[in-house]
Design an enzyme around this catalytic site. Structure first.
Site, mmCIF file in Angstrom:
data_model
loop_
_atom_site.group_PDB
_atom_site.id
_atom_site.type_symbol
_atom_site.label_atom_id
_atom_site.label_comp_id
_atom_site.label_asym_id
_atom_site.label_seq_id
_atom_site.Cartn_x
_atom_site.Cartn_y
_atom_site.Cartn_z
ATOM 1 N N LYS A 77 0.848 -1.200 0.000
ATOM 2 C CA LYS A 77 0.000 0.000 0.000
ATOM 3 C C LYS A 77 0.883 1.250 0.000
ATOM 4 O O LYS A 77 1.515 1.571 1.005
ATOM 5 C CB LYS A 77 -0.903 0.051 1.223
ATOM 6 C CG LYS A 77 -1.985 1.121 1.062
ATOM 7 C CD LYS A 77 -2.481 1.675 2.371
ATOM 8 C CE LYS A 77 -1.907 3.006 2.721
ATOM 9 N NZ LYS A 77 -2.103 4.083 1.767
ATOM 10 N N GLY B 47 6.154 4.776 8.788
ATOM 11 C CA GLY B 47 5.329 5.980 8.874
ATOM 12 C C GLY B 47 5.475 6.609 10.240
ATOM 13 O O GLY B 47 6.495 6.438 10.917
ATOM 14 N N SER B 48 4.436 7.305 10.665
ATOM 15 C CA SER B 48 4.516 8.041 11.930
ATOM 16 C C SER B 48 4.444 7.086 13.124
ATOM 17 O O SER B 48 3.855 5.998 13.037
ATOM 18 C CB SER B 48 3.357 9.042 12.008
ATOM 19 O OG SER B 48 2.136 8.341 11.955
ATOM 20 N N THR B 49 5.002 7.519 14.221
ATOM 21 C CA THR B 49 4.988 6.701 15.436
ATOM 22 C C THR B 49 3.546 6.461 15.896
ATOM 23 O O THR B 49 3.178 5.362 16.307
ATOM 24 C CB THR B 49 5.826 7.388 16.527
ATOM 25 O OG1 THR B 49 7.174 7.467 16.039
ATOM 26 C CG2 THR B 49 5.822 6.604 17.831
ATOM 27 N N VAL C 92 0.648 6.300 14.170
ATOM 28 C CA VAL C 92 -0.058 5.266 13.399
ATOM 29 C C VAL C 92 0.624 3.909 13.599
ATOM 30 O O VAL C 92 -0.039 2.877 13.708
ATOM 31 C CB VAL C 92 -0.146 5.641 11.895
ATOM 32 C CG1 VAL C 92 -0.825 4.531 11.106
ATOM 33 C CG2 VAL C 92 -0.903 6.954 11.702
ATOM 34 N N GLY C 93 1.964 3.925 13.699
ATOM 35 C CA GLY C 93 2.702 2.681 13.903
ATOM 36 C C GLY C 93 2.252 1.953 15.160
ATOM 37 O O GLY C 93 2.109 0.725 15.171
ATOM 38 N N GLU D 124 9.048 1.035 11.166
ATOM 39 C CA GLU D 124 10.063 2.065 10.898
ATOM 40 C C GLU D 124 9.358 3.400 11.077
ATOM 41 O O GLU D 124 8.546 3.795 10.247
ATOM 42 C CB GLU D 124 10.605 1.936 9.472
ATOM 43 C CG GLU D 124 11.336 0.644 9.200
ATOM 44 C CD GLU D 124 12.723 0.583 9.827
ATOM 45 O OE1 GLU D 124 13.094 1.526 10.556
ATOM 46 O OE2 GLU D 124 13.415 -0.418 9.611
ATOM 47 N N CYS E 165 13.105 10.481 7.618
ATOM 48 C CA CYS E 165 13.088 9.982 8.998
ATOM 49 C C CYS E 165 14.462 10.103 9.644
ATOM 50 O O CYS E 165 14.563 10.196 10.855
ATOM 51 C CB CYS E 165 12.608 8.544 9.011
ATOM 52 S SG CYS E 165 13.528 7.516 7.869
ATOM 53 N N GLU F 76 9.287 15.690 15.969
ATOM 54 C CA GLU F 76 9.696 15.571 14.579
ATOM 55 C C GLU F 76 8.934 16.601 13.736
ATOM 56 O O GLU F 76 7.704 16.600 13.722
ATOM 57 C CB GLU F 76 9.388 14.154 14.075
ATOM 58 C CG GLU F 76 9.845 13.926 12.654
ATOM 59 C CD GLU F 76 9.529 12.522 12.156
ATOM 60 O OE1 GLU F 76 8.382 12.064 12.354
ATOM 61 O OE2 GLU F 76 10.421 11.895 11.574
HETATM 62 P P1 TAP Z 1 1.603 8.076 8.375
HETATM 63 O O1 TAP Z 1 0.535 9.076 8.373
HETATM 64 O O2 TAP Z 1 1.830 7.284 9.592
HETATM 65 O O3 TAP Z 1 1.302 7.128 7.129
HETATM 66 C C1 TAP Z 1 2.157 6.097 6.717
HETATM 67 C C2 TAP Z 1 1.387 5.067 5.923
HETATM 68 O O4 TAP Z 1 0.428 4.455 6.783
HETATM 69 C C3 TAP Z 1 0.603 5.652 4.771
HETATM 70 O O5 TAP Z 1 0.586 4.736 3.690
HETATM 71 C C4 TAP Z 1 -0.786 5.788 5.361
HETATM 72 O O6 TAP Z 1 -1.831 5.791 4.425
HETATM 73 C C5 TAP Z 1 -0.860 4.544 6.210
HETATM 74 N N1 TAP Z 1 -1.860 4.594 7.277
HETATM 75 C C6 TAP Z 1 -2.448 5.688 7.836
HETATM 76 N N2 TAP Z 1 -3.332 5.323 8.790
HETATM 77 C C7 TAP Z 1 -3.299 3.970 8.828
HETATM 78 C C8 TAP Z 1 -3.981 2.996 9.600
HETATM 79 N N3 TAP Z 1 -4.874 3.339 10.541
HETATM 80 N N4 TAP Z 1 -3.724 1.686 9.381
HETATM 81 C C9 TAP Z 1 -2.812 1.313 8.465
HETATM 82 N N5 TAP Z 1 -2.145 2.195 7.673
HETATM 83 C C10 TAP Z 1 -2.377 3.498 7.874
HETATM 84 O O7 TAP Z 1 3.017 8.709 8.020
HETATM 85 P P2 TAP Z 1 3.377 9.755 6.889
HETATM 86 O O8 TAP Z 1 2.944 11.099 7.285
HETATM 87 O O9 TAP Z 1 2.908 9.227 5.569
HETATM 88 O O10 TAP Z 1 4.966 9.625 6.870
HETATM 89 C C11 TAP Z 1 5.781 10.406 7.649
HETATM 90 C C12 TAP Z 1 6.293 9.621 8.844
HETATM 91 O O11 TAP Z 1 6.953 8.441 8.410
HETATM 92 C C13 TAP Z 1 7.315 10.384 9.660
HETATM 93 O O12 TAP Z 1 7.074 10.231 11.017
HETATM 94 C C14 TAP Z 1 8.622 9.701 9.291
HETATM 95 O O13 TAP Z 1 9.653 9.848 10.237
HETATM 96 C C15 TAP Z 1 8.196 8.316 9.115
HETATM 97 N N6 TAP Z 1 9.176 7.596 8.314
HETATM 98 C C16 TAP Z 1 9.979 6.696 8.921
HETATM 99 C C17 TAP Z 1 10.926 6.028 8.159
HETATM 100 C C18 TAP Z 1 11.819 5.029 8.797
HETATM 101 S S1 TAP Z 1 12.563 4.017 7.785
HETATM 102 N N7 TAP Z 1 11.975 4.952 10.093
HETATM 103 C C19 TAP Z 1 11.059 6.282 6.808
HETATM 104 C C20 TAP Z 1 10.232 7.230 6.251
HETATM 105 C C21 TAP Z 1 9.274 7.875 7.018
HETATM 106 P P3 TAP Z 1 -2.440 7.132 3.743
HETATM 107 O O14 TAP Z 1 -2.192 6.928 2.329
HETATM 108 O O15 TAP Z 1 -3.870 7.104 4.047
HETATM 109 O O16 TAP Z 1 -1.721 8.290 4.341
#
Ligand code: TAP
Length: 453
Positions: A155, A208-210, A212-213, A230, A264, A355
């Site tokens: 996804k 993704g975000s902590t 949602v994780g 992650e 990240c 962050e």
């Molecule tokens: P999130 O809002 O957490 O979204 C990440 C993914 O999860 C998206 O595909 C999102 O779908 C999906 N998602 C949202 N709600 C969900 C749920 N209830 N159940 C399952 N999946 C769900 O993060 P973001 O804003 O896209 O990304 C930024 C964050 O990612 C930052 O905190 C960043 O630090 C972190 N990140 C970490 C790493 C590593 S490797 N540690 C790398 C890159 C990013 P949608 O399409 O609906 O948004």
């Protein structure tokens, strides 16, 4: 019946394409096809899987330019970075193409027979990816998962699905069985959640975000499903007074402003020993002003726009009320631009703790080595970090004391596909990449064969 989402080019603010949003029935259909495809994939010889992944890598290599241009359009990544990311996907595939023939089990001495272990694939693996590095982060999951004999449902983030969709098509072009690697577009709360709840998805990889994780992990716990997380970061770039200050200052903008800080691993806190604090800021200022922000389609551009208007508002909210030391430049116009920003911060400030995920860096002074370590560890996160010192003993001591998963000394490198990657504390659970990643997509089975008649 699925509806659709409108994608926006973040450099212009203009609509570029409609992409379907799958509903639960469509997710279930993709998972059902993956279950069937996985059985045949896992039953084949290791060499067949290795060859298929090498073909996939070659097709990706042949399409690097197209994938890169899609990332420029959809994510606003500078073209040179986007080319690196697309090539990286091919390299990750090539690396894990070596895994099927190396997933050796053990032969353990026992009385009366033979005891061996097998690395069995989970079955179907669900991979949920954020919008910041859409294709490279996806490949860290799908390449080792496929190599280990699993099927993958992927996804992408709703904002940035184009390269993932194309990778799904390229997999089929390369001869991977239909349904083995399925890219399912749609919202996290529908598609991502279904990966969490569906009984036939046997492992979930979430980046993704902590926040949602944590909810994904809680959902996986209900079905006893292993999960790799992650998550976010607030990584420290620690500059000691014995460092090569010129090099540390010249490299600091790239370590936090790359991908507009939407990384990240961004070194979003620069911790500087107090005795060289003023000198370091003097050196940092021209490096920040020279950071080239602009049209991502130009090869000279170092940083493009933020991903969306709402994300830009969120980034701006972090800077309000802070002590801004200096800023770089950014274009005017309709894209989601934000100039690189350097903030002088105090311990405990929001900007020093949370962050931002944008081109904003907090600079803080520290007194001595023990204080520097204390400050580096003074957040909930523990993903990456850099240590600048010419003292080898100090480099070793600090590298062991900082609670982060990925550190570099006199460098800002974080990601090499052949070395392990992942975070401590609120930055995650489990590791990706490196020599053991394919094994992480398997369960160990122990079999005892009685030999006595
Ligand atoms: P999130 O809002 O957490 O979204 C990440 C993914 O999860 C998206 O595909 C999102 O779908 C999906 N998602 C949202 N709600 C969900 C749920 N209830 N159940 C399952 N999946 C769900 O993060 P973001 O804003 O896209 O990304 C930024 C964050 O990612 C930052 O905190 C960043 O630090 C972190 N990140 C970490 C790493 C590593 S490797 N540690 C790398 C890159 C990013 P949608 O399409 O609906 O948004």
């Amino acid at each position: 019946m699925s509806d659709s989402a409108t994608l926006i080019n973040p450099a212009t603010g203009r609509a570029i394409r409609e992409v379907p949003r799958a509903d639960v029935d469509e997710v279930d259909e993709a998972i059902a096809r993956a279950v069937v495809a996985q059985r045949a994939w896992a039953a084949g010889a290791p060499l067949e899987r290795a060859d298929a992944l090498r073909r996939f890598a070659r097709v990706v290599e042949d399409n690097v330019e197209e994938l890169a241009q899609l990332e420029v359009l959809n994510s606003g990544h500078p073209i040179e970075s986007a080319r690196w990311e697309a090539s990286h996907v091919a390299q990750v595939l090539n690396f894990y193409a070596g895994a099927p023939e190396r997933l050796s089990g053990q032969q353990i001495p026992v009385g009366g027979g033979l005891d061996v272990t097998f690395h069995e694939p989970y079955g179907v693996v669900g991979i949920i990816v954020p919008w910041n590095f859409p294709m490279s982060i996806a490949s860290w999951g799908f390449a080792p998962a496929l190599a280990a004999g699993n099927a993958v449902v992927l996804k992408p983030a709703e904002l940035t699905p184009l390269t993932a969709i194309r990778l799904g098509e390229l997999a089929v072009e390369a001869g991977l069985p239909e349904g083995l690697f399925a890219v399912v577009t749609g919202s996290g709360s529908v598609v991502g959640q279904r990966f969490v709840t569906h009984p036939d998805v046997r492992k979930v990889v979430f980046t993704g975000s902590t926040e949602v994780g944590v909810s994904v992990a809680a959902g996986c716990a209900q079905t006893l499903k292993p999960v790799t997380l992650e998550l976010g970061g607030k990584s420290a770039n620690i500059v000691f007074d014995d460092a090569d200050l010129e090099l540390a200052a010249a490299s600091a903008p790239g370590a936090v402003f790359d991908n507009a800080g939407q990384d990240c691993c961004a070194r979003s806190r620069i911790l500087v020993q107090r005795s060289v604090y003023d000198r370091f800021l003097e050196l940092l200022e021209p490096a920040v002003r020279d950071w080239r922000v602009g049209d991502p389609s130009l090869e000279s551009t170092q940083m493009g726009p933020l991903i969306s208007a709402s994300h830009r508002s969120s980034v701006a909210s972090f800077v309000e009320g802070t002590n801004v030391a200096f800023r770089g430049t950014a274009p005017d116009g309709d894209g989601f631009w934000f100039a690189p920003t350097v903030v002088l911060a105090e311990r405990g400030d929001r900007i020093a703790q949370e962050e931002v995920f944008g081109p904003v860096v907090a600079v803080l002074p520290f007194d001595d080595e023990a204080d520097g370590i204390r400050l580096a560890n003074d957040t909930i996160y523990g993903l990456a970090g850099s240590i600048w010192t010419e003292n080898l003993g100090r480099a070793v001591r600090v590298a062991r004391a900082v609670k982060s998963g990925v550190l570099s000394v006199n460098s800002h490198s974080s990601v090499r596909y052949w070395t392990p990657f992942g975070g401590m504390k609120a930055s995650g659970l489990g590791r990706e990449l490196g020599p053991d990643a394919a094994e992480h997509f398997t369960e160990t089975k122990n079999v005892y064969f009685a030999a006595d008649a």
